[in-house]
Design a protein around this motif. Structure first.
Motif, mmCIF file in Angstrom:
data_model
loop_
_atom_site.group_PDB
_atom_site.id
_atom_site.type_symbol
_atom_site.label_atom_id
_atom_site.label_comp_id
_atom_site.label_asym_id
_atom_site.label_seq_id
_atom_site.Cartn_x
_atom_site.Cartn_y
_atom_site.Cartn_z
ATOM 1 N N GLN A 51 18.210 9.395 -14.038
ATOM 2 C CA GLN A 51 17.638 9.270 -14.856
ATOM 3 C C GLN A 51 16.667 7.812 -15.479
ATOM 4 O O GLN A 51 15.410 8.072 -16.136
ATOM 5 N N LEU A 52 16.548 7.067 -13.832
ATOM 6 C CA LEU A 52 15.396 6.213 -13.614
ATOM 7 C C LEU A 52 14.306 7.516 -13.267
ATOM 8 O O LEU A 52 13.321 6.934 -14.411
ATOM 9 N N GLU A 53 15.112 8.093 -12.687
ATOM 10 C CA GLU A 53 13.092 9.291 -12.242
ATOM 11 C C GLU A 53 12.811 9.192 -13.313
ATOM 12 O O GLU A 53 11.561 9.761 -13.575
ATOM 13 N N GLY A 54 13.503 10.240 -13.709
ATOM 14 C CA GLY A 54 13.458 11.551 -14.705
ATOM 15 C C GLY A 54 11.799 11.034 -16.145
ATOM 16 O O GLY A 54 11.778 10.911 -17.104
ATOM 17 N N ASN A 55 13.038 9.729 -16.812
ATOM 18 C CA ASN A 55 11.949 8.443 -17.442
ATOM 19 C C ASN A 55 10.929 7.302 -16.972
ATOM 20 O O ASN A 55 10.196 7.510 -18.085
ATOM 21 N N LEU A 56 10.616 7.554 -15.326
ATOM 22 C CA LEU A 56 9.669 6.337 -15.465
ATOM 23 C C LEU A 56 9.130 6.861 -14.474
ATOM 24 O O LEU A 56 7.975 6.624 -14.593
ATOM 25 N N VAL A 57 9.769 7.101 -13.130
ATOM 26 C CA VAL A 57 8.639 7.480 -12.438
ATOM 27 C C VAL A 57 8.388 9.106 -12.892
ATOM 28 O O VAL A 57 7.283 8.935 -12.142
ATOM 29 N N ALA A 58 8.746 10.374 -12.456
ATOM 30 C CA ALA A 58 8.560 11.418 -12.935
ATOM 31 C C ALA A 58 7.455 11.173 -13.671
ATOM 32 O O ALA A 58 5.565 11.862 -13.615
ATOM 33 N N ILE A 74 1.837 18.138 -5.035
ATOM 34 C CA ILE A 74 2.648 17.577 -3.366
ATOM 35 C C ILE A 74 2.696 16.166 -3.303
ATOM 36 O O ILE A 74 3.909 15.533 -3.063
ATOM 37 N N PHE A 75 1.837 15.609 -3.853
ATOM 38 C CA PHE A 75 1.163 14.357 -3.845
ATOM 39 C C PHE A 75 2.672 13.800 -4.761
ATOM 40 O O PHE A 75 3.275 12.347 -3.751
ATOM 41 N N GLY A 76 2.310 14.694 -6.242
ATOM 42 C CA GLY A 76 3.765 13.421 -6.774
ATOM 43 C C GLY A 76 5.184 13.606 -6.742
ATOM 44 O O GLY A 76 5.689 12.691 -6.322
ATOM 45 N N GLN A 77 5.626 14.676 -5.771
ATOM 46 C CA GLN A 77 6.857 15.327 -6.126
ATOM 47 C C GLN A 77 7.264 14.567 -4.457
ATOM 48 O O GLN A 77 8.239 14.641 -4.313
ATOM 49 N N ILE A 78 6.157 14.375 -3.396
ATOM 50 C CA ILE A 78 6.987 13.806 -2.122
ATOM 51 C C ILE A 78 6.558 12.134 -2.147
ATOM 52 O O ILE A 78 7.744 12.019 -2.399
ATOM 53 N N THR A 79 6.435 11.273 -3.181
ATOM 54 C CA THR A 79 6.548 10.407 -3.581
ATOM 55 C C THR A 79 7.533 10.097 -4.907
ATOM 56 O O THR A 79 8.679 8.998 -4.123
ATOM 57 N N VAL A 80 8.276 11.326 -5.048
ATOM 58 C CA VAL A 80 9.450 10.881 -6.081
ATOM 59 C C VAL A 80 10.859 11.179 -5.374
ATOM 60 O O VAL A 80 11.068 10.368 -5.045
ATOM 61 N N ALA A 81 10.489 12.122 -3.769
ATOM 62 C CA ALA A 81 11.609 11.403 -2.943
ATOM 63 C C ALA A 81 11.684 10.595 -2.288
ATOM 64 O O ALA A 81 12.928 10.003 -2.798
ATOM 65 N N LEU A 82 10.588 10.394 -1.965
ATOM 66 C CA LEU A 82 10.552 9.159 -1.189
ATOM 67 C C LEU A 82 11.109 7.594 -2.591
ATOM 68 O O LEU A 82 12.403 6.878 -2.184
ATOM 69 N N VAL A 83 10.843 7.634 -3.535
ATOM 70 C CA VAL A 83 11.429 6.523 -4.537
ATOM 71 C C VAL A 83 12.891 7.284 -4.665
ATOM 72 O O VAL A 83 13.800 6.206 -4.959
ATOM 73 N N ASP A 84 13.616 8.312 -5.087
ATOM 74 C CA ASP A 84 14.470 8.865 -4.880
ATOM 75 C C ASP A 84 15.475 8.332 -3.329
ATOM 76 O O ASP A 84 16.421 7.612 -3.154
ATOM 77 N N ALA A 85 14.831 7.913 -2.303
ATOM 78 C CA ALA A 85 15.499 7.982 -1.510
ATOM 79 C C ALA A 85 16.091 6.546 -1.180
ATOM 80 O O ALA A 85 17.186 5.424 -1.390
ATOM 81 N N ALA A 86 15.083 5.238 -1.474
ATOM 82 C CA ALA A 86 14.665 4.256 -1.449
ATOM 83 C C ALA A 86 15.890 3.730 -2.690
ATOM 84 O O ALA A 86 16.810 2.912 -2.503
ATOM 85 N N LEU A 87 16.036 4.467 -4.529
ATOM 86 C CA LEU A 87 17.006 3.571 -5.079
ATOM 87 C C LEU A 87 18.233 4.692 -4.447
ATOM 88 O O LEU A 87 18.866 3.632 -5.034
ATOM 89 N N MET A 88 18.627 5.576 -4.124
ATOM 90 C CA MET A 88 19.735 5.881 -3.297
ATOM 91 C C MET A 88 20.396 4.872 -1.840
ATOM 92 O O MET A 88 21.423 4.667 -1.979
ATOM 93 N N VAL A 131 4.503 9.364 -12.030
ATOM 94 C CA VAL A 131 3.541 10.595 -11.316
ATOM 95 C C VAL A 131 3.411 12.073 -11.133
ATOM 96 O O VAL A 131 1.737 11.929 -10.916
ATOM 97 N N LEU A 132 4.457 12.725 -11.642
ATOM 98 C CA LEU A 132 4.092 14.010 -11.474
ATOM 99 C C LEU A 132 3.204 14.378 -13.337
ATOM 100 O O LEU A 132 1.850 15.001 -13.098
ATOM 101 N N GLY A 133 3.609 13.587 -14.182
ATOM 102 C CA GLY A 133 3.359 14.362 -16.102
ATOM 103 C C GLY A 133 3.191 15.622 -16.103
ATOM 104 O O GLY A 133 4.146 15.925 -15.652
ATOM 105 N N ASN A 134 2.483 16.089 -16.657
ATOM 106 C CA ASN A 134 2.610 17.598 -17.395
ATOM 107 C C ASN A 134 1.450 18.207 -16.182
ATOM 108 O O ASN A 134 1.559 18.905 -17.203
#
Length: 353
Positions: A290-297, A215-229, A300-303
């Motif tokens: 691509q930025l999210e999948g290779n850097l952010v996720a 939850i913490f990781g996915q919310i962080t990723v969503a906010l980063v996606d929104a900022a980049l978009m 933040v999420l890892g495995n």
């Protein structure tokens, strides 16, 4: 004899239970239970998500000896309220302007775009399509849509009222989630035999870690996606960039499909400005992903969930078909909970046998 086998008894009992549930459902015996679950579902779901987001901050404040638990929770609530107030102070006017502009001008732009499409069809259809037929079908569709809206106005008002109720209830539910979370594990242990208490605590601990990480990781990723978009929308010059970015923030909570759903309004608006801009929106989505999948996720999420991407996609497709966006929202954490529970219970079973 085969009918004396224990498995036959279990299967028979299970079938009889299903038959009993079926007839009880026909007699509407479960209706009160459905109403209770339906009423409590959304407040508990939203409060649960917010609990995992705010729990680290409350724990950090609790490290200060002068900070009692209730004051720590109220301090976090106050900081959030202040952040919302500051954001609304600086962004409310811009959002209101964009919403007003979107409401007033977009229908006219869509009408103009439709007229241009009709002219194109008339010039190139060679008699294969009838613009009048398309217009009649569109008129019939919107007439039925308006009629349905009128018939369901009571349901719409009820939904709005329910949403307001949820917004009011959630802070109270969240407060007690944060205040009394330490009581949850002892309460659950009351339903487990004493010899399995240690295993039960370990299962709950693992579930808590998985949910918190996701939850913490996915919310962080969503906010980063929104900022980049949002930055991408400003670069390509699309109208209503802020509103479109907020929409991306909401939908990107769902992995894989969320960002794709999030750019649909941007594609519609870009077509009213310049059809070529729709291509820029798609390019921006690819770059951001691509930025999210290779850097952010990975950062933040890892495995930490350890779920195969194909499993996630299949879960989201089934959840969307069953329960729409809410189903997609809860499918992955629910699957993670079940997976952790089953793996731990199987491990404990092997250790004991």
């Amino acid at each position: 004899m085969w009918w004396k086998h224990p498995y036959f008894k279990y299967i028979t009992g299970f079938i009889l239970l299903l038959i009993a549930i079926f007839f009880m459902n026909l007699l509407h015996i479960f209706d009160p239970i459905k109403i209770i679950i339906g009423t409590l579902f959304y407040p508990i779901l939203i409060a649960g998500f917010l609990y995992y987001l705010l729990k680290p901050f409350v724990k950090w404040l609790r490290k200060f000896k002068f900070m009692p638990e209730e004051l720590a929770i109220l301090t976090v609530f106050g900081v959030i309220a202040g952040a919302i107030y500051v954001a609304s102070f600086f962004l409310a006017e811009k959002i209101n302007t964009q919403v007003s502009d979107l409401t007033n001008k977009l229908p006219e732009k869509l009408k103009k775009m439709t007229k241009e499409a009709e002219n194109t069809i008339e010039q190139n259809d060679m008699g294969m399509l009838s613009v009048e037929t398309l217009r009649q079908k569109a008129g019939s569709y919107f007439s039925e849509l308006a009629q349905g809206f009128g018939e369901n106005i009571t349901q719409i008002v009820s939904t709005v009222t329910g949403a307001t109720t949820v917004i009011v209830i959630v802070p109270f539910v969240l407060f007690y989630f944060l205040k009394d979370d330490h009581r949850f594990v002892p309460f659950m242990m009351n339903f487990i035999p004493k010899k399995h208490v240690d295993e039960g605590k370990q299962v709950l601990r693992n579930i808590d870690e998985k949910l918190s990480a996701y939850i913490f990781g996915q919310i962080t990723v969503a906010l980063v996606d929104a900022a980049l978009m949002y930055i991408a929308y400003l670069i390509i010059g699309i109208d209503y960039a802020l509103i479109l970015a907020i929409f991306v923030a909401v939908t990107s909570v769902v992995p894989f499909f969320g960002p794709i759903i999030g750019i649909i309004p941007a594609l519609v608006i870009s077509l009213t400005q310049d059809p070529a801009m729709a291509l820029y929106v798609l390019i921006a989505l690819v770059i951001v992903q691509q930025l999210e999948g290779n850097l952010v996720a990975p950062l933040v999420l890892g495995n930490r969930l350890n779920i195969h991407p194909l499993t996630i996609i299949l879960l989201l497709i089934v959840a969307a078909a069953l329960y729409g966006f809410i189903g997609m929202l809860i499918a992955i954490p629910l699957y993670a909970v079940l997976k952790v529970t089953i793996i731990n219970l199987y491990s404990f079973y092997k250790l004991r046998h």
